[in-house]
Each structure stands twice: as structure tokens, then as C-alpha cells.
Design a protein around this motif. Structure first.
Motif, PDB file in Angstrom:
ATOM      1  N   GLY A   7      36.381  52.649  23.351  1.00  6.65           N
ATOM      2  CA  GLY A   7      36.100  53.563  22.239  1.00  6.65           C
ATOM      3  C   GLY A   7      35.199  54.679  22.710  1.00  6.65           C
ATOM      4  N   GLY A   9      34.330  57.822  20.722  1.00  8.08           N
ATOM      5  CA  GLY A   9      34.264  58.783  19.625  1.00  8.08           C
ATOM      6  C   GLY A   9      32.930  59.503  19.646  1.00  8.08           C
ATOM      7  N   PRO A  32      42.680  55.161  22.199  1.00 13.19           N
ATOM      8  CA  PRO A  32      43.998  55.737  21.900  1.00 13.19           C
ATOM      9  C   PRO A  32      43.942  57.200  21.487  1.00 13.19           C
ATOM     10  CG  PRO A  32      43.302  54.238  20.141  1.00 13.19           C
ATOM     11  CD  PRO A  32      42.293  54.110  21.244  1.00 13.19           C
ATOM     12  N   VAL A  62      33.560  50.797  19.545  1.00 12.01           N
ATOM     13  CA  VAL A  62      34.477  50.971  18.412  1.00 12.01           C
ATOM     14  C   VAL A  62      33.724  50.606  17.125  1.00 12.01           C
ATOM     15  CG1 VAL A  62      36.623  50.568  19.690  1.00 12.01           C
ATOM     16  CG2 VAL A  62      35.404  48.617  18.695  1.00 12.01           C
ATOM     17  N   VAL A  70      40.122  44.143  18.266  1.00 14.89           N
ATOM     18  CA  VAL A  70      40.255  44.905  19.527  1.00 14.89           C
ATOM     19  C   VAL A  70      39.746  44.131  20.745  1.00 14.89           C
ATOM     20  CG1 VAL A  70      39.415  46.969  20.754  1.00 14.89           C
ATOM     21  CG2 VAL A  70      40.212  47.155  18.380  1.00 14.89           C
ATOM     22  N   ILE A  87      27.314  48.786  21.145  1.00 14.90           N
ATOM     23  CA  ILE A  87      26.546  49.675  20.257  1.00 14.90           C
ATOM     24  C   ILE A  87      26.972  49.490  18.798  1.00 14.90           C
ATOM     25  CG2 ILE A  87      26.230  51.368  22.109  1.00 14.90           C
ATOM     26  CD1 ILE A  87      28.166  53.242  20.525  1.00 14.90           C
ATOM     27  N   MET A 109      21.243  49.846  20.230  1.00 11.40           N
ATOM     28  CA  MET A 109      21.389  50.705  19.050  1.00 11.40           C
ATOM     29  C   MET A 109      20.843  52.096  19.383  1.00 11.40           C
ATOM     30  SD  MET A 109      22.461  51.619  16.209  1.00 11.40           S
ATOM     31  CE  MET A 109      23.497  50.162  16.130  1.00 11.40           C
ATOM     32  N   PRO A 110      21.757  52.993  19.760  1.00 11.82           N
ATOM     33  CA  PRO A 110      21.358  54.364  20.100  1.00 11.82           C
ATOM     34  C   PRO A 110      21.339  55.230  18.840  1.00 11.82           C
ATOM     35  CG  PRO A 110      23.700  54.073  20.488  1.00 11.82           C
ATOM     36  CD  PRO A 110      23.197  52.792  19.872  1.00 11.82           C
ATOM     37  N   ASN A 111      20.991  56.485  18.981  1.00 11.24           N
ATOM     38  CA  ASN A 111      21.260  57.413  17.889  1.00 11.24           C
ATOM     39  C   ASN A 111      21.799  58.735  18.452  1.00 11.24           C
ATOM     40  OD1 ASN A 111      18.893  58.763  18.633  1.00 11.24           O
ATOM     41  ND2 ASN A 111      17.767  58.187  16.793  1.00 11.24           N
ATOM     42  N   LEU A 112      22.326  59.554  17.555  1.00 14.18           N
ATOM     43  CA  LEU A 112      23.171  60.672  17.998  1.00 14.18           C
ATOM     44  C   LEU A 112      22.454  61.758  18.812  1.00 14.18           C
ATOM     45  CD1 LEU A 112      26.204  60.959  17.796  1.00 14.18           C
ATOM     46  CD2 LEU A 112      25.892  62.312  15.716  1.00 14.18           C
TER      47      LEU A 112
END
Ligand SMILES: NC(=O)C1=CN([C@@H]2O[C@H](COP(=O)(O)OP(=O)(O)OC[C@H]3O[C@@H](n4cnc5c(N)ncnc54)[C@H](O)[C@@H]3O)[C@@H](O)[C@H]2O)C=CC1
Ligand SMILES: O=C(O)[C@@H]1CCC=N1
Length: 259
Positions: A7, A9, A32, A62, A70, A87, A109-112
Motif C-alpha cells: 500500500g 497511498g 494496485p 493499507v 490483504v 502503520i 503511528m506516523p503523521n502526515l
């Protein structure tokens, strides 16, 4: 060292953009849909294309709701001393192991703001993890910002409520603050600059200071002045205090539901 990212994204992509700066690692993605990956990252649309390759680190990025569908089958790509990093919000070590078998798991646990190297990540190592696995994951995550180890799994769900989801709260607060500035007569561009630079400057000042944020707040606030009037409206009756408690509690409760 070889890492496989399942994953890629918004969050996986943000991390990968930082991780590729680590020359000792090579990266392969299975997704995908993913597009525009950094140079030198291999992309497969389906895990069957991985063949018999083995990886030192398999990162799960994901959505939590997809974990059970998955992950089964990915355990065959983990090298003998390899570990799984996940994550996925809420999703427990036990649930990951029920999908993948008795593997080493580190929850992250990350952040953006990791995308600009200014994230903060909580890390929790499951019982099977070795010191080498911990330090490998830690050094990757340090490419994305600061890291905080927690020694009980529940604390990672509390990190999620405060920091993982936190940029969402900050963006929403900024959005309403900008709207309020527009309502006072500023253009959107003016309001955005006034609000975001005020927020950034105040936060950076607090980070560099040894004073409590309460003391810093008081240093802005003249008796019977403009800030006092604004703060009375903002939190005079404790509504904001209660709202922040409810916000983080709701996010934590959702993480618990996702376990
Ligand atoms: N967005 C954020 O700020 C944060 C997200 N997380 C966690 O990161 C994980 C991903 O979230 P986002 O990146 O926001 O979601 P996203 O929807 O942007 O990314 C998920 C990716 O998974 C891919 N995917 C779907 N099915 C797949 C499959 N069978 N095999 C491989 N890849 C598949 C999708 O194509 C997509 O690129 C979640 O578990 C979330 O809890 C954690 C911290 C912060
Ligand atoms: O909203 C979510 O569930 C994910 C986890 C933390 C931030 N985004």
C-alpha cells in the motif's frame, strides 16, 4: 537491506518519499493503484509478481479494514531475521499475527507532516522484536521526523488520537480561523497568510521556548486588551478545553474499535 511496502497511498507515499534518502535500503511497493513513485522504487500491482524474493522489512500501509483480506500470504516474503512494520491505525499486533503467523511486529503511528520530514511517530515493538529490528525501523522513521517509543500497545492508540490524527485537527482549526479572518474582511489569500504564518510562528516560538504554553499565552494577553477579549470568547467557559478532550477521546475510541 530490502523493504516491501504494501500500500502506497497518502501516508505510505509520504514515508517512502523520506525513506528513499536512506542509501542502505532498497524499496519495493505492491499497490494496485499507486502512481508517481520515487525513482529506483520497484512497483508491482499484485503480490504474485514478487516471486520468491525475501525482505528484511515488510511495511503494512493499507487501510485497517483491508488487513484481514490483504495480508495472508505475505509472510512468505519475510526473511529469517525480518520483521513486519504496520502503520494501520488501531490494528493490533495480535490481529496482524493472526493474518501473518507468529512474526515479529513493530507498530508505527506516523503523521502526515512526515512528507516534509516534520512528522512525529509513535513506535511499539511486539514481544518477538529484536534490538536490530527496533533500530532498523527507528532509523527509517527518523528520516520522517521525531520518534517516541511507547512500551504498552494501548499507548500507541493514544498516540494515534493525539498525533496520528492531529494534523487533521490542526487543518480544521486553521480552516475555521481562515474563514473567521475572511469574515472580518480579508481576501482568502490575505487570510491564509495571516492565519498560517501566525500559527507557524507561535508554534515555532513555543518549540524553542522553555516556558509553558500558558506563560507564552499570558505574554500575549494585556489586561482588558484585545487578546483577553478574544480568549474569553474562545475558552472563557472551558468549552474549548472540553472540546479537545472529546476530540482526542473520540479518535482513541475509534482506534480501539479497529483493534
Ligand atoms: N493518512 C494519514 O494521515 C495516516 C494514515 N495512517 C494509516 O495508514 C494506512 C493508509 O492510509 P492512507 O495512506 O491515508 O490511505 P490511502 O487510501 O491513501 O492509501 C491506501 C493505499 O492502499 C492501496 N491498496 C488497496 N488495496 C491494496 C492491496 N490489496 N494491496 C496493496 N495495496 C492496496 C491503495 O491503492 C492505496 O494506495 C491506514 O491504515 C491508516 O490508518 C496512519 C497514520 C496517518
Ligand atoms: O484517520 C485515520 O484513521 C488515519 C489514522 C491516523 C490518521 N489517519
Amino acid at each position: 537491506m530490502k523493504a516491501l511496502l504494501i500500500g502506497c497511498g497518502k501516508m505510505g507515499g509520504a514515508l517512502l518519499g523520506r525513506w528513499v534518502k536512506s542509501p542502505e535500503w532498497s524499496f519495493t511497493v505492491v499497490d494496485p493503484m499507486a502512481q508517481d513513485l520515487p525513482d529506483d522504487v520497484r512497483l508491482f500491482r499484485d503480490r504474485e509478481e514478487l516471486g520468491s524474493e525475501l525482505f528484511d522489512l515488510v511495511i503494512v500501509a493499507v487501510k485497517p479494514q483491508l488487513i484481514d483480506a490483504v495480508l495472508p500470504g505475505y509472510e512468505q516474503y519475510l526473511g529469517a531475521t525480518g520483521c513486519v512494520g504496520s502503520i494501520a491505525a488501531g490494528c493490533s499486533v495480535a490481529r496482524l499475527q493472526s493474518a501473518l503467523g507468529d512474526v515479529s511486529v513493530i507498530r508505527i503511528m506516523p503523521n502526515l507532516p512526515a512528507s516534509i520530514g516534520q512528522g512525529v511517530s509513535g513506535l511499539f515493538a511486539g514481544p518477538k522484536c529484536t534490538p536490530a529490528q527496533r533500530s532498523g525501523v527507528e532509523s527509517l522513521m527518523q528520516q520522517a521526523g521525531t520518534t517516541v517509543w511507547v512500551d504498552e500497545e494501548d499507548a500507541l492508540d493514544r498516540v494515534t488520537a493525539v498525533a496520528g490524527s492531529g494534523p487533521g485537527y490542526v487543518f480544521e482549526i486553521a480552516r475555521t480561523y481562515i474563514e473567521a479572518a475572511e469574515a472580518l474582511g480579508f481576501t482568502t489569500a490575505q487570510a491564509r497568510a495571516l492565519v498560517l504564518d501566525t500559527m507557524a510562528g507561535a508554534v515555532e516560538m513555543a518549540r524553542r521556548s522553555d516556558e509553558s504554553v500558558e506563560t507564552l499565552r499570558n505574554s500575549v494577553t494585556s489586561k482588558n486588551g484585545t487578546t483577553q477579549a478574544g480568549l474569553d470568547a474562545l475558552n472563557g467557559d472551558g468549552t474549548l478545553t472540553e472540546l479537545m478532550r472529546r476530540t482526542t477521546r473520540a479518535a482513541y475510541d475509534r482506534a480501539v474499535e479497529l483493534r
